[in-house]
Design a protein around this motif. Sequence first.
Motif, mmCIF file in Angstrom:
data_model
loop_
_atom_site.group_PDB
_atom_site.id
_atom_site.type_symbol
_atom_site.label_atom_id
_atom_site.label_comp_id
_atom_site.label_asym_id
_atom_site.label_seq_id
_atom_site.Cartn_x
_atom_site.Cartn_y
_atom_site.Cartn_z
ATOM 1 N N ALA A 242 0.835 -1.207 0.000
ATOM 2 C CA ALA A 242 0.000 0.000 0.000
ATOM 3 C C ALA A 242 0.867 1.251 0.000
ATOM 4 C CB ALA A 242 -0.928 -0.009 1.220
ATOM 5 N N ARG A 243 1.966 1.247 0.772
ATOM 6 C CA ARG A 243 2.879 2.392 0.793
ATOM 7 C C ARG A 243 3.536 2.571 -0.571
ATOM 8 N NH1 ARG A 243 5.268 3.777 5.705
ATOM 9 N NH2 ARG A 243 6.573 5.207 4.426
ATOM 10 N N ILE A 244 3.903 1.436 -1.210
ATOM 11 C CA ILE A 244 4.522 1.522 -2.528
ATOM 12 C C ILE A 244 3.550 2.128 -3.535
ATOM 13 C CG2 ILE A 244 5.339 0.132 -4.482
ATOM 14 C CD1 ILE A 244 6.629 -1.751 -2.435
ATOM 15 N N ARG A 245 2.294 1.673 -3.513
ATOM 16 C CA ARG A 245 1.294 2.221 -4.435
ATOM 17 C C ARG A 245 1.101 3.714 -4.199
ATOM 18 N NH1 ARG A 245 -1.307 -2.758 -3.236
ATOM 19 N NH2 ARG A 245 -2.636 -1.698 -1.688
ATOM 20 N N ARG A 246 1.061 4.104 -2.957
ATOM 21 C CA ARG A 246 0.884 5.525 -2.636
ATOM 22 C C ARG A 246 2.046 6.358 -3.156
ATOM 23 N NH1 ARG A 246 2.190 8.043 3.046
ATOM 24 N NH2 ARG A 246 4.196 7.729 1.984
ATOM 25 N N ASP A 247 3.307 5.873 -2.909
ATOM 26 C CA ASP A 247 4.479 6.629 -3.357
ATOM 27 C C ASP A 247 4.540 6.704 -4.874
ATOM 28 O OD1 ASP A 247 5.097 6.931 -0.732
ATOM 29 O OD2 ASP A 247 6.881 5.642 -0.738
ATOM 30 N N GLU A 248 4.185 5.570 -5.519
ATOM 31 C CA GLU A 248 4.200 5.585 -6.992
ATOM 32 C C GLU A 248 3.169 6.554 -7.536
ATOM 33 O OE1 GLU A 248 3.587 1.476 -7.847
ATOM 34 O OE2 GLU A 248 5.747 0.995 -7.902
ATOM 35 N N GLN A 249 2.003 6.635 -6.896
ATOM 36 C CA GLN A 249 0.986 7.587 -7.323
ATOM 37 C C GLN A 249 1.467 9.034 -7.138
ATOM 38 O OE1 GLN A 249 -2.456 6.514 -5.064
ATOM 39 N NE2 GLN A 249 -2.944 4.707 -6.326
ATOM 40 N N VAL B 141 5.375 17.635 -7.835
ATOM 41 C CA VAL B 141 6.343 16.989 -6.955
ATOM 42 C C VAL B 141 7.715 17.578 -7.241
ATOM 43 C CG1 VAL B 141 7.436 14.837 -6.277
ATOM 44 C CG2 VAL B 141 5.010 14.872 -6.888
ATOM 45 N N GLY B 142 8.308 18.159 -6.212
ATOM 46 C CA GLY B 142 9.619 18.764 -6.385
ATOM 47 C C GLY B 142 10.712 17.722 -6.472
ATOM 48 N N ALA B 143 11.917 18.206 -6.851
ATOM 49 C CA ALA B 143 13.042 17.296 -7.039
ATOM 50 C C ALA B 143 13.409 16.592 -5.733
ATOM 51 C CB ALA B 143 14.243 18.063 -7.590
ATOM 52 N N LYS B 144 13.457 17.359 -4.644
ATOM 53 C CA LYS B 144 13.818 16.760 -3.360
ATOM 54 C C LYS B 144 12.789 15.732 -2.924
ATOM 55 C CE LYS B 144 15.159 17.846 1.368
ATOM 56 N NZ LYS B 144 14.440 16.706 1.884
ATOM 57 N N ASP C 224 13.304 11.769 -2.347
ATOM 58 C CA ASP C 224 12.908 11.092 -1.109
ATOM 59 C C ASP C 224 11.969 9.928 -1.396
ATOM 60 O OD1 ASP C 224 14.425 12.849 0.335
ATOM 61 O OD2 ASP C 224 12.751 14.155 0.907
ATOM 62 N N LEU C 225 11.033 10.151 -2.313
ATOM 63 C CA LEU C 225 10.084 9.089 -2.650
ATOM 64 C C LEU C 225 10.803 7.900 -3.303
ATOM 65 C CD1 LEU C 225 7.058 11.182 -4.010
ATOM 66 C CD2 LEU C 225 7.109 9.771 -1.930
ATOM 67 N N GLN D 81 12.754 2.340 -2.804
ATOM 68 C CA GLN D 81 13.810 1.328 -2.767
ATOM 69 C C GLN D 81 13.826 0.587 -1.414
ATOM 70 O OE1 GLN D 81 17.358 3.531 -3.661
ATOM 71 N NE2 GLN D 81 16.783 3.899 -5.819
ATOM 72 N N THR D 82 13.656 1.384 -0.357
ATOM 73 C CA THR D 82 13.624 0.778 0.979
ATOM 74 C C THR D 82 12.424 -0.155 1.118
ATOM 75 O OG1 THR D 82 14.707 2.735 1.916
ATOM 76 C CG2 THR D 82 13.526 1.266 3.453
ATOM 77 N N LEU D 83 11.282 0.320 0.626
ATOM 78 C CA LEU D 83 10.068 -0.502 0.707
ATOM 79 C C LEU D 83 10.203 -1.775 -0.118
ATOM 80 C CD1 LEU D 83 7.343 2.301 0.490
ATOM 81 C CD2 LEU D 83 7.830 0.847 2.466
ATOM 82 N N ALA D 84 10.885 -1.665 -1.276
ATOM 83 C CA ALA D 84 11.066 -2.856 -2.122
ATOM 84 C C ALA D 84 11.919 -3.893 -1.397
ATOM 85 C CB ALA D 84 11.705 -2.449 -3.454
ATOM 86 N N ARG D 85 12.995 -3.413 -0.747
ATOM 87 C CA ARG D 85 13.833 -4.351 0.008
ATOM 88 C C ARG D 85 13.042 -4.974 1.160
ATOM 89 N NH1 ARG D 85 17.711 -0.235 -0.900
ATOM 90 N NH2 ARG D 85 17.349 0.611 1.196
ATOM 91 N N ARG D 86 12.232 -4.138 1.836
ATOM 92 C CA ARG D 86 11.414 -4.639 2.950
ATOM 93 C C ARG D 86 10.410 -5.660 2.455
ATOM 94 N NH1 ARG D 86 10.752 -6.492 7.870
ATOM 95 N NH2 ARG D 86 8.726 -5.988 8.806
ATOM 96 N N GLN D 87 9.816 -5.396 1.305
ATOM 97 C CA GLN D 87 8.846 -6.335 0.743
ATOM 98 C C GLN D 87 9.518 -7.660 0.408
ATOM 99 O OE1 GLN D 87 6.635 -4.854 -2.623
ATOM 100 N NE2 GLN D 87 5.828 -6.859 -3.152
ATOM 101 N N ALA D 88 10.718 -7.602 -0.155
ATOM 102 C CA ALA D 88 11.433 -8.823 -0.509
ATOM 103 C C ALA D 88 11.752 -9.654 0.740
ATOM 104 C CB ALA D 88 12.727 -8.474 -1.246
ATOM 105 N N VAL D 89 12.192 -8.960 1.807
ATOM 106 C CA VAL D 89 12.495 -9.667 3.051
ATOM 107 C C VAL D 89 11.241 -10.340 3.602
ATOM 108 C CG1 VAL D 89 13.158 -9.370 5.467
ATOM 109 C CG2 VAL D 89 14.472 -8.244 3.658
ATOM 110 N N LEU D 90 10.132 -9.586 3.616
ATOM 111 C CA LEU D 90 8.879 -10.122 4.143
ATOM 112 C C LEU D 90 8.379 -11.297 3.307
ATOM 113 C CD1 LEU D 90 6.978 -6.840 5.082
ATOM 114 C CD2 LEU D 90 7.811 -8.578 6.672
ATOM 115 N N GLU D 91 8.499 -11.200 1.996
ATOM 116 C CA GLU D 91 8.026 -12.282 1.133
ATOM 117 C C GLU D 91 8.885 -13.531 1.299
ATOM 118 O OE1 GLU D 91 7.960 -10.415 -2.663
ATOM 119 O OE2 GLU D 91 5.898 -9.673 -2.429
ATOM 120 N N ASP D 92 10.191 -13.344 1.489
ATOM 121 C CA ASP D 92 11.064 -14.499 1.760
ATOM 122 C C ASP D 92 10.666 -15.156 3.086
ATOM 123 O OD1 ASP D 92 12.450 -14.102 -0.555
ATOM 124 O OD2 ASP D 92 14.152 -13.069 0.377
ATOM 125 N N GLU D 93 10.430 -14.295 4.086
ATOM 126 C CA GLU D 93 10.015 -14.815 5.397
ATOM 127 C C GLU D 93 8.678 -15.531 5.273
ATOM 128 O OE1 GLU D 93 9.073 -13.258 9.969
ATOM 129 O OE2 GLU D 93 9.664 -11.818 8.394
#
Length: 245
Positions: A77-84, A91-94, A98-99, A104-116
Motif C-alpha cells: 500500500a505504501r509503494i502504491r501511494r508513493d508511486e501515485q 512533486v519537487g526534485a527533493k 525522497d520518494l 527502494q527501501t520498501l522494495a527491500r522490505r517487501q522482498a524480506v517479508l516475502e522471503d520470510e
Amino acid sequence: MKADPAVQRRLLDLAEIDAELTRLAHRRRTLPEHAQLTEAAAAVQAGKDRLVAAETAAGDLDRDIHRIEHDVEGVRARIRRDEQLLAGTGVGAKQAADLQHELQTLARRQAVLEDEQLEVMERREALGVDLEHSRGVLAEAEQTMSEIAERRDAALADLDAATAGRGRERSAMLGEIPGEVLAVYERRREHGNAGAAALRERRCGACRLELDRTFLSQLRAAPADELVHCEECGTILVRTTESGL
C-alpha cells in the motif's frame, strides 16, 4: 465335632466350588486386557499430547503467516501511494528523490517479508503433514484401545456369568450342610486356607504334605463321622477310599 460322612463329602464339593470362585476372581483381576488397556490408554494420551503440540505449532505459524501477510500488504500500500505521488504533478526534485529512496527501501522490505512468508508457509506445509500423521496415529491408538476394551468387557461378562452360576450352586449347597459344620469350614477359609480337602494317599489335599504315621494312626482310629483336621494346615480332612489309611 460330628459330621455325617455324606456331609463331609459335600464339604469337598463346596470346597471345589469355592476354589473355582477364587480362580475366577483371580482371572478377573489378572486379565491381560487390564494391562493392555493401561498401555493403550497411555498411547492414546501420548497421541493426544503430540497432536495438541502439533496443532499449537500450526496455530503459531498461522498467526505468523497472517502477520506477515498484513505487513506485506502494508508495504504494498505504501509503494502504491508513493508511486501515485511520483506520477502526479507538483512533486519537487527533493520530494521525488525522497520518494525514490523510500520506494527502494520498501522494495527491500517487501522482498524480506516475502522471503520470510515463503519460509513460514513451507514450515506450515510440512507441519500439515505432521498434523495428519499425528491424527492418524491417534485414531489408530483410539481404535486399538476400543478393541481391547471390547475384549475385556466380553471376558468380564463371561467371568461374571461363570461366577454367578457357581454362586448359585454354592447357595443351593449351603442348605445341605449343618450350620455348625459350615461355621468350622468358613473359619478355615477366613485364614486363607481351603475349608476342606480330601485326604489322598496319606497327603492333605490342601497343603500337599504327607502326614506322619502317628497322626495317620489317629485318623484310622477316629470314627467315620468325626470331623478331623490336618495337623499341618488345619483344613478339614475328608477321608475317602483313596486316603490310604
